[in-house]
Scaffold this motif. Structure first.
Motif, short mmCIF file in Angstrom:
data_model
loop_
_atom_site.label_atom_id
_atom_site.label_comp_id
_atom_site.label_asym_id
_atom_site.label_seq_id
_atom_site.Cartn_x
_atom_site.Cartn_y
_atom_site.Cartn_z
N GLU A 64 0.83 -1.20 0.00
CA GLU A 64 0.00 0.00 0.00
C GLU A 64 0.86 1.25 0.00
OE1 GLU A 64 -2.39 -0.49 3.45
OE2 GLU A 64 -3.58 -2.14 2.60
N ARG A 65 1.96 1.23 0.73
CA ARG A 65 2.86 2.38 0.77
C ARG A 65 3.60 2.54 -0.57
NH1 ARG A 65 1.21 5.84 2.83
NH2 ARG A 65 3.25 6.86 2.86
N VAL A 66 3.99 1.42 -1.19
CA VAL A 66 4.63 1.49 -2.50
C VAL A 66 3.68 2.12 -3.51
CG1 VAL A 66 5.58 0.16 -4.42
CG2 VAL A 66 6.18 -0.44 -2.07
N VAL B 175 4.40 5.21 -5.99
CA VAL B 175 4.26 5.08 -7.44
C VAL B 175 3.36 6.19 -7.98
CG1 VAL B 175 3.21 3.66 -9.25
CG2 VAL B 175 4.76 2.62 -7.58
N ASP B 176 2.20 6.37 -7.38
CA ASP B 176 1.26 7.39 -7.86
C ASP B 176 1.87 8.79 -7.78
OD1 ASP B 176 -0.66 5.52 -8.44
OD2 ASP B 176 -1.74 5.75 -6.55
N GLY B 177 2.60 9.06 -6.71
CA GLY B 177 3.20 10.38 -6.56
C GLY B 177 4.24 10.67 -7.62
N PHE B 178 5.10 9.71 -7.92
CA PHE B 178 6.13 9.93 -8.93
C PHE B 178 5.52 9.96 -10.33
CE2 PHE B 178 9.01 7.84 -5.65
CZ PHE B 178 9.46 9.06 -5.16
N LEU B 179 4.46 9.19 -10.57
CA LEU B 179 3.77 9.26 -11.86
C LEU B 179 3.12 10.62 -12.04
CD1 LEU B 179 2.22 5.68 -12.04
CD2 LEU B 179 4.06 6.59 -13.47
N ASP B 180 2.57 11.17 -10.98
CA ASP B 180 2.00 12.52 -11.06
C ASP B 180 3.06 13.53 -11.49
OD1 ASP B 180 -0.48 11.59 -10.23
OD2 ASP B 180 -0.23 12.24 -8.14
N GLU B 181 4.26 13.39 -10.94
CA GLU B 181 5.34 14.30 -11.31
C GLU B 181 5.72 14.14 -12.78
OE1 GLU B 181 8.72 14.30 -8.75
OE2 GLU B 181 7.51 14.11 -6.92
N LEU B 182 5.79 12.89 -13.25
CA LEU B 182 6.10 12.65 -14.66
C LEU B 182 5.01 13.23 -15.56
CD1 LEU B 182 7.44 8.97 -14.72
CD2 LEU B 182 8.75 11.05 -15.06
N GLU B 183 3.76 13.04 -15.18
CA GLU B 183 2.64 13.55 -15.97
C GLU B 183 2.67 15.07 -16.04
OE1 GLU B 183 -1.63 11.62 -16.57
OE2 GLU B 183 -1.36 12.47 -14.56
N LYS B 184 3.00 15.70 -14.92
CA LYS B 184 3.08 17.16 -14.89
C LYS B 184 4.21 17.64 -15.78
CE LYS B 184 3.71 21.08 -11.74
NZ LYS B 184 3.96 21.49 -10.34
N ILE C 134 11.39 5.05 -6.62
CA ILE C 134 10.36 4.29 -5.90
C ILE C 134 10.97 3.46 -4.77
CG2 ILE C 134 8.60 2.49 -6.09
CD1 ILE C 134 8.28 3.46 -9.06
N PRO C 135 11.91 2.54 -5.06
CA PRO C 135 12.44 1.72 -3.95
C PRO C 135 13.25 2.54 -2.95
CG PRO C 135 13.64 1.27 -5.97
CD PRO C 135 12.47 2.13 -6.36
N LEU C 136 13.90 3.63 -3.42
CA LEU C 136 14.66 4.45 -2.48
C LEU C 136 13.73 5.14 -1.49
CD1 LEU C 136 17.25 5.64 -1.43
CD2 LEU C 136 17.15 7.36 -3.25
N GLY D 142 1.66 0.63 -12.95
CA GLY D 142 1.33 2.04 -12.86
C GLY D 142 1.85 2.83 -14.04
N PHE D 143 3.09 2.56 -14.43
CA PHE D 143 3.69 3.29 -15.54
C PHE D 143 2.95 3.02 -16.85
CE2 PHE D 143 6.66 3.96 -19.01
CZ PHE D 143 7.26 5.17 -18.69
N LEU D 144 2.69 1.76 -17.15
CA LEU D 144 2.03 1.43 -18.41
C LEU D 144 0.58 1.90 -18.44
CD1 LEU D 144 3.45 -2.16 -19.09
CD2 LEU D 144 4.24 0.04 -20.00
N HIS D 145 -0.08 1.91 -17.30
CA HIS D 145 -1.46 2.42 -17.25
C HIS D 145 -1.49 3.93 -17.46
CE1 HIS D 145 -5.65 2.75 -16.04
NE2 HIS D 145 -5.30 3.73 -15.21
N ARG D 146 -0.55 4.63 -16.85
CA ARG D 146 -0.55 6.09 -16.95
C ARG D 146 -0.04 6.57 -18.31
NH1 ARG D 146 -0.41 10.22 -12.73
NH2 ARG D 146 -0.82 8.51 -11.28
N PHE D 147 0.90 5.85 -18.89
CA PHE D 147 1.51 6.28 -20.15
C PHE D 147 1.47 5.13 -21.17
CE2 PHE D 147 3.86 8.51 -16.71
CZ PHE D 147 3.35 9.79 -16.95
N PRO D 148 0.29 4.77 -21.65
CA PRO D 148 0.17 3.61 -22.54
C PRO D 148 0.87 3.79 -23.89
CG PRO D 148 -1.91 4.80 -22.40
CD PRO D 148 -1.02 5.37 -21.36
#
Length: 408
Positions: free
Chosen positions: A126-128, A132-141, A160-162, A373-379
């Motif tokens: 759940e924490r991962v 994931v969602d937070g970093f994808l938001d940054e990429l999308e922005k 993500i793992p860091l 997450g990545f493939l769903h956000r950036f197909p």
């Protein structure tokens, strides 16, 4: 031609592997070396190291009772500053799980097991997902603001793992950037004095947190420290330090490498050939583990007596590695051989026997969440044609350093 020793066993033929880190992909060289013989010797630190390459012999070596991993068996010539095995503290200070055997290993594994229990793994997942969602938001922005190309490694896969391992351990928020710069040098620099300094910096940072835990958030370190108090202490402060360093390396660097490789294999293919279902995602991660093991040669073993391994002599005291890179492949299979339909069948990336990776379930979960997450956000994401993919590696560790992608 095989040379016969006085024992009647064959001497492993000598060949070479890239043992110094550099900006290259080691995998083709590792597989070429493995084709020389089932067991080979390579020049290493002015001595020789043995490497087991045959898949069946690798399985034997991973569980052989006379090929031990205890830190006390490391010969003096391997204690070179800047090498990971040379950075292991003396056994009287603490043993790491990865460099221990027998009751020492069993005890350390028992103490780690609650942290990585199925219930905790679900909670960690759940924490991962939040990371994931937070970093994808940054990429999308960034994409919306006109960024044409991103380096998926630095902008996503290793973040993500860091971020997760830092939260899991309870590290201060400022620690993430410090850890990234330290581990980059420690694992991938060819400057051994700099690597030695980085090892000292990592141990120094962790020792500082252990001795003064005030900056820490609640997490694994504070939990271990609670077990180090009083006359009935289950662990020592030294063990907390050593175990934390181990979790940083294995929980961050190798997981980031796995996620990068999984996304790389997806971006190389058109969207319709990428994984879509949960089953597809899980199979894709397994095949990535097979073809792109972050540790192509994982950890050292030492012969406690003369051994016959497939007709080859492994002399007493010899330092030995197993080639996971070769063992994961079928005969003749090349480096570039990813095939999702294989589903990673039979891979040994997490090891075998008592040293099977205790964090395997969590690593799989992190990689699946990050890939999905990545493939769903950036197909429609694709590899950039303006910048090359870049690797950095040596014979024991391998990762992508640049994964250039256009997101839309």
């Amino acid at each position: 031609m095989n040379v016969t020793t006085k024992t009647g066993l064959a001497q492993a033929p000598e060949t070479t592997m890239p043992t110094d880190p550099g900006p290259f992909d080691c995998m083709p060289d590792l597989l070429a070396a493995a084709r020389v013989a089932p067991v080979i010797r390579i020049p290493y630190l002015e001595h020789h190291a043995y490497v087991v390459c045959d898949p069946e012999l690798v399985r034997v070596a991973l569980t052989h009772p006379k090929l031990e991993k205890d830190i006390s068996l490391v010969p003096e010539w391997m204690r070179k500053p800047g090498l990971m095995v040379g950075s292991q503290p003396p056994p009287e200070y603490a043993r790491a799980m990865i460099m221990s055997d027998g009751e020492n290993h069993a005890r350390i594994r028992r103490l780690h097991a609650p942290v990585l229990s199925p219930r905790n793994t679900e909670r960690w997942g759940e924490r991962v997902s939040v990371k994931v969602d937070g970093f994808l938001d940054e990429l999308e922005k960034a994409s919306a603001e006109g960024s044409v190309e991103v380096n998926v490694v630095t902008d996503y896969t290793h973040r993500i793992p860091l971020a997760f391992i830092s939260e899991m351990l309870g590290l201060p928020l400022a620690a993430e950037r410090e850890l990234r710069s330290i581990t980059d040098v420690m694992l991938y620099s060819s400057d051994y004095p700099a690597r030695t300094e980085a090892v000292g910096a990592l141990f120094g940072a962790v020792e500082g947190w252990v001795r003064d835990p005030a900056p820490l958030r609640d997490g694994v370190i504070t939990g271990l420290l609670a077990s180090s108090d009083g006359p009935d202490a289950a662990v020592s402060e030294g063990e907390v330090v050593v175990w934390t360093v181990g979790m940083i390396i294995t929980g961050y660097e190798t997981t980031g490498s796995l996620i990068s490789a999984a996304i790389y294999e997806a971006l190389r293919r058109p969207p319709q050939e990428r994984p879509h279902t949960e089953e597809d995602i899980a199979a894709w991660v397994e095949e990535t583990l097979r073809v792109h093991p972050p540790f192509p040669h994982p950890t050292w073993r030492f012969a406690t007596e003369d051994l016959d391994l497939g007709g080859y002599l492994i002399p007493k005291g010899a330092a030995l590695q197993v080639s996971i890179a070769a063992a994961n492949r079928e005969p003749g299979e090349e480096a570039d051989s990813f095939a999702a339909e294989r589903k990673g069948h039979g891979h040994l990336t997490f090891g075998l026997g008592m040293h099977y990776c205790i964090g395997a379930s969590l690593v799989r979960l992190e990689a699946q969440l990050a890939l999905r997450g990545f493939l769903h956000r950036f197909p429609q994401a694709r590899l950039s044609t303006a910048t090359d993919v870049e690797w950095e590696s040596e014979w024991m560790i391998r990762r992508m350093s640049v994964l250039p992608a256009v997101l839309t």
